[in-house]
Design an enzyme around this catalytic site. Structure first.
Site, PDB file in Angstrom:
ATOM      1  N   ALA A 117      44.385  54.195  39.162  1.00  0.00           N
ATOM      2  CA  ALA A 117      43.999  53.562  37.899  1.00  0.00           C
ATOM      3  C   ALA A 117      43.037  54.470  37.142  1.00  0.00           C
ATOM      4  O   ALA A 117      42.275  55.237  37.731  1.00  0.00           O
ATOM      5  CB  ALA A 117      43.366  52.208  38.163  1.00  0.00           C
ATOM      6  N   MET A 118      43.072  54.370  35.818  1.00  0.00           N
ATOM      7  CA  MET A 118      42.287  55.285  34.984  1.00  0.00           C
ATOM      8  C   MET A 118      40.778  55.149  35.202  1.00  0.00           C
ATOM      9  O   MET A 118      40.026  56.064  34.892  1.00  0.00           O
ATOM     10  CB  MET A 118      42.643  55.064  33.505  1.00  0.00           C
ATOM     11  CG  MET A 118      42.217  53.729  32.936  1.00  0.00           C
ATOM     12  SD  MET A 118      42.658  53.557  31.190  1.00  0.00           S
ATOM     13  CE  MET A 118      44.367  53.079  31.318  1.00  0.00           C
ATOM     14  N   ARG A 119      40.339  54.024  35.756  1.00  0.00           N
ATOM     15  CA  ARG A 119      38.904  53.860  35.993  1.00  0.00           C
ATOM     16  C   ARG A 119      38.426  54.705  37.182  1.00  0.00           C
ATOM     17  O   ARG A 119      37.227  54.882  37.379  1.00  0.00           O
ATOM     18  CB  ARG A 119      38.569  52.387  36.225  1.00  0.00           C
ATOM     19  CG  ARG A 119      39.244  51.759  37.433  1.00  0.00           C
ATOM     20  CD  ARG A 119      38.892  50.276  37.541  1.00  0.00           C
ATOM     21  NE  ARG A 119      39.568  49.620  38.659  1.00  0.00           N
ATOM     22  CZ  ARG A 119      40.775  49.091  38.602  1.00  0.00           C
ATOM     23  NH1 ARG A 119      41.461  49.162  37.463  1.00  0.00           N
ATOM     24  NH2 ARG A 119      41.314  48.508  39.659  1.00  0.00           N
ATOM     25  N   TYR A 120      39.393  55.197  37.978  1.00  0.00           N
ATOM     26  CA  TYR A 120      39.023  55.995  39.149  1.00  0.00           C
ATOM     27  C   TYR A 120      39.162  57.501  38.913  1.00  0.00           C
ATOM     28  O   TYR A 120      38.534  58.292  39.603  1.00  0.00           O
ATOM     29  CB  TYR A 120      39.896  55.611  40.353  1.00  0.00           C
ATOM     30  CG  TYR A 120      39.765  54.172  40.766  1.00  0.00           C
ATOM     31  CD1 TYR A 120      38.531  53.644  41.159  1.00  0.00           C
ATOM     32  CD2 TYR A 120      40.866  53.331  40.760  1.00  0.00           C
ATOM     33  CE1 TYR A 120      38.421  52.313  41.535  1.00  0.00           C
ATOM     34  CE2 TYR A 120      40.763  52.002  41.134  1.00  0.00           C
ATOM     35  CZ  TYR A 120      39.533  51.497  41.523  1.00  0.00           C
ATOM     36  OH  TYR A 120      39.414  50.186  41.902  1.00  0.00           O
ATOM     37  N   THR A 121      40.028  57.895  37.998  1.00  0.00           N
ATOM     38  CA  THR A 121      40.314  59.322  37.809  1.00  0.00           C
ATOM     39  C   THR A 121      39.466  59.920  36.699  1.00  0.00           C
ATOM     40  O   THR A 121      38.990  59.213  35.806  1.00  0.00           O
ATOM     41  CB  THR A 121      41.799  59.530  37.475  1.00  0.00           C
ATOM     42  OG1 THR A 121      42.138  58.733  36.331  1.00  0.00           O
ATOM     43  CG2 THR A 121      42.673  59.119  38.649  1.00  0.00           C
TER      44      THR A 121
END
Length: 737
Positions: A117-121
């Protein structure tokens, strides 16, 4: 409240206008890349947003969620999933030949795994991405208002390298699509440099530098050079790409096959699954297993069933049946510099890029020249200030309107006075004459160079070449990212014949075909056929013992031959299938079924009394439609097809006339009606038998086998009428009841 306006218009026209607007929007704003920078609007907005966030290669990473938020909030009012998917692809080393984004975290894999998910990358731009936007702050490109008029976005990127061809592009619009594979940047630069020096160069000239696509996943392109050149000439075509593999020797003479590169856009996990299914279905019996030993590099290990298997044959079977060999499409449909989409060839795309670079350098030079002129004006003022510092300070202190007095006293412009008045006193006191003179001199030299570039096209093209060479050096063939990954190996697929039987386990079988045309396959020879059940009115007609590796010849009553692989016939007592499902025999009867043997002579005969010999190699059919060998007139039929295993032939017709002659009197042909075997009137040829003259003529009368040793009375020449058969010959005028 404004009153709604209702118009009466033709529904068809209204629908077509709105659909056209939608189609144009899809083509221009979503699906097709621009030939100049190779980007679609979503790519351009994403990279520009990252530039505004200062996510340069030497800066820290930022959360992808932050980047996506800026993109959809400021520039691209669409779903966050689409934008994030775009960001992920630009960071994947197996998707882009030259990744534009440096990702940190889970950005998916070649197995088809999704990114986190974009919140992790996190992400930032790469060095080559910066080349796309180099000099964007120097008035090199036009800007337009964003969707809500709150900001500006670039119409195009300056693009210091040909990104369209280097990274490729793909998309589907309304009524059109594009599919451009990636290429090697060093080779593209060579082609651009040649095209600058030779503007009239054609595709064949350019193809001396660009060998073909260069995929991020490597592989081997097996098309011939002329096929590749033809694709780049028209802008449409395809390339066959094979996996790279090697044979690893093991102990005791065994070996294993290791696949180190797979075709572009093939998911490794699905490829393994595809091979596993074929293994389960016994479609590739020459291999026993496949396992994935990949880490950062691809390593698929294929184990052969035994060490006698030829690895080349094993791989040819896998290339034929799996995505270890894949076809990559080429459709260079792009939006030109005139905003019109069209299919271009390789030369036209390179020329468009060179014109774009020419415009960029011209605009940049004009911008820098104006900046230099402004700075020279300021330096002129600073020199006056340095020489008259005390007087100017005194005027500023004493006069209420120092601006007018300074303009009149030193004959300078209003802008120059503003520079003096806006400069702090401390800065004015620190002015040094030699520094002003040196800067003035350097700027004048730069001004002369820029003016020369703008006035002289040759100088302008020198700058274009210099910058292309700089990119070529940075991403040359001797660098890790610049080295060519895809190689070439011409394989003539038209003449390539793979023996499919090499992939089938050899087992004994019995083939049974009924009178109504139902065919089945039983395992083993000497099988008990008493338990086989037929439909009412049906019974066995042909029983052939063969092997699963054999080819089976089926001959129709109209002289057409069909070929089946024995292993493809349904197995089991209860799984008979109609012969019509296997071959296109139509409503014709089956004359005979034989096991194919190479170079065997076959005798064909028709009821009209004609026949000929044919080599078994000539009757093999490659398609379900079969191959016409014997031409049969209307009202007649092909009555027999027999292997030649004797020196004499016996013919019997409806008039009960028997003729025996030497088989050497019959010619060998490839196709046709044949020659007259037996002459008769108002009758048809019924049966034929091939035998050895020394053994005598035998027949089956329904009770036992009868043998006639003395056959002199029945001998004659081919084409004779014959005589009455021996006493006791079957009344149905056939050699077998």
């Amino acid at each position: 409240m404004k009153e709604a306006k209702i118009e009466n218009i033709d529904f068809g026209n209204a629908l077509s206008e709105r659909y056209l607007a939608y189609a144009l929007s899809t083509i221009m704003s979503r699906s097709l890349p621009d030939v100049r920078d190779g980007l679609k609007p979503v790519h351009r907005r994403l990279l520009y947003a990252m530039l505004q966030l200062r996510l340069e290669p030497n800066s820290g990473y930022k959360k992808c969620a932050r980047v996506v938020g800026d993109v959809i909030g400021k520039y691209h009012p669409h779903g966050d999933v689409a934008v994030y998917d775009t960001l992920v692809r630009l960071a994947q080393h197996f998707s882009l030949r030259y990744p534009l984004i440096d990702g940190q975290g889970n950005f998916g894999s070649i197995d088809g795994d999704n990114a986190a998910a974009m919140r992790y990358t996190e992400s930032r731009m790469t060095e080559i991405c910066m080349l796309l936007m180099k000099d964007i702050d120097k008035d090199t490109v036009d800007f337009r208002s964003t969707y809500d008029d709150s900001d500006l976005e670039p119409v195009i990127m300056p693009a210091s390298f040909p990104n369209l061809l280097a990274n490729g592009s793909e998309g589907i619009a309304v009524g059109m699509a594009t599919n451009i594979p990636p290429h090697n940047l060093h080779e593209l630069c060579d082609a651009l440099l040649y095209l600058i020096d030779n503007p009239q160069a054609g595709v064949n000239d350019i193809m001396n530098f660009i060998k073909g696509p260069d995929f991020p996943t490597g592989g081997i392109i097996i098309d011939q050079t002329k096929v590749i050149n033809a694709a780049y000439t028209t802008g449409r075509g395809s390339f066959r790409v094979r996996s790279r593999w090697e044979k690893e020797e093991l102990s005791y003479g065994t070996y294993q096959i290791v696949v180190t590169e797979i075709p572009y856009q093939v998911q490794k996990s699905k490829l393994i699954e595809q091979i596993a299914i074929l293994l389960k279905d016994k479609k590739i019996p020459l291999i026993s297993s496949i396992r994935d030993e990949s880490t950062d590099i691809i390593r698929l290990v294929i184990e052969p069933r035994d060490r006698s298997c030829d690895p080349q044959i094993v791989m040819e079977s896998l290339f034929k049946l799996t995505n270890l060999e894949s076809r990559i499409q080429l459709n260079m449909n792009v939006i030109g510099s005139n905003n019109v989409p069209r299919v271009m060839n390789i030369v036209e795309i390179l020329q468009e890029f060179l014109v774009h670079r020419q415009n960029i350098i011209t605009r940049r030079s004009t911008y820098l020249l104006n900046k230099i002129k402004q700075r020279l004006e300021i330096l002129k003022v600073l020199k006056i200030v340095y020489l008259n510092l005390d007087e100017i300070i005194e005027i500023i202190r004493r006069e209420d309107e120092p601006k007018t007095i300074i303009m009149e006293r030193f004959k300078i412009s209003e802008i120059q006075v503003e520079v003096i008045l806006n400069t702090r006193l401390r800065a004015l006191q620190k002015l040094e004459e030699h520094a002003i003179i040196d800067e003035h001199s350097n700027l004048q030299k730069q001004q002369a160079i820029l003016e020369k570039i703008l006035k002289n096209h040759k100088e302008l093209w020198k700058i274009v070449k210099k910058e292309i060479k700089s990119v070529q050096t940075q991403f040359g063939l001797n660098t890790i990212i610049g080295a060519r990954r895809t190689s070439f190996e011409e394989v003539d697929l038209t003449n390539q014949v793979i023996d499919i039987t090499a992939f089938i386990t050899k087992e004994p079988i019995t083939i049974i075909c009924s009178k109504m045309g139902w065919i089945r396959l039983l395992k083993g020879h000497n099988t008990d056929l008493s338990t086989i059940k037929y439909k009412e009115g049906d019974a066995e007609k042909f029983i052939i013992e063969a092997y699963t590796t054999d080819k089976i010849l089926i001959i129709s009553s109209k002289g057409r031959f069909f070929t089946l692989l024995a292993d493809n016939i349904s197995k089991g007592k209860g799984t008979a299938v109609s012969i019509k499902l296997l071959v296109d025999i139509g409503n014709n009867d089956i004359t005979n079924i034989l096991v194919y043997k190479p170079y065997q002579l076959l005798l064909l005969a028709s009821s009209i009394g004609k026949g000929f010999l044919v080599n078994s190699n000539e009757v093999i059919a490659q398609t379900k439609a079969g191959k016409q060998i014997m031409n049969i007139p209307e009202g007649y039929a092909c009555i027999t097809c027999l292997p030649v295993n004797g020196n004499s032939i016996a013919c019997i017709n409806e008039s009960r006339r028997l003729l025996i002659f030497n088989i050497n009197e019959i010619p060998e042909m490839k196709k046709g009606q044949g020659v007259v075997l037996q002459r008769f009137k108002n009758a048809k040829l019924l049966d034929i038998k091939i035998f050895n003259k020394e053994d005598g003529l035998s027949w089956n009368d329904g009770k036992k086998i009868q043998l006639e040793k003395n056959i002199v009375a029945f001998l004659g020449k081919r084409g004779s009428a014959g005589t009455l058969p021996p006493i006791g010959f079957p009344k149905n005028n056939r050699f077998s009841s």
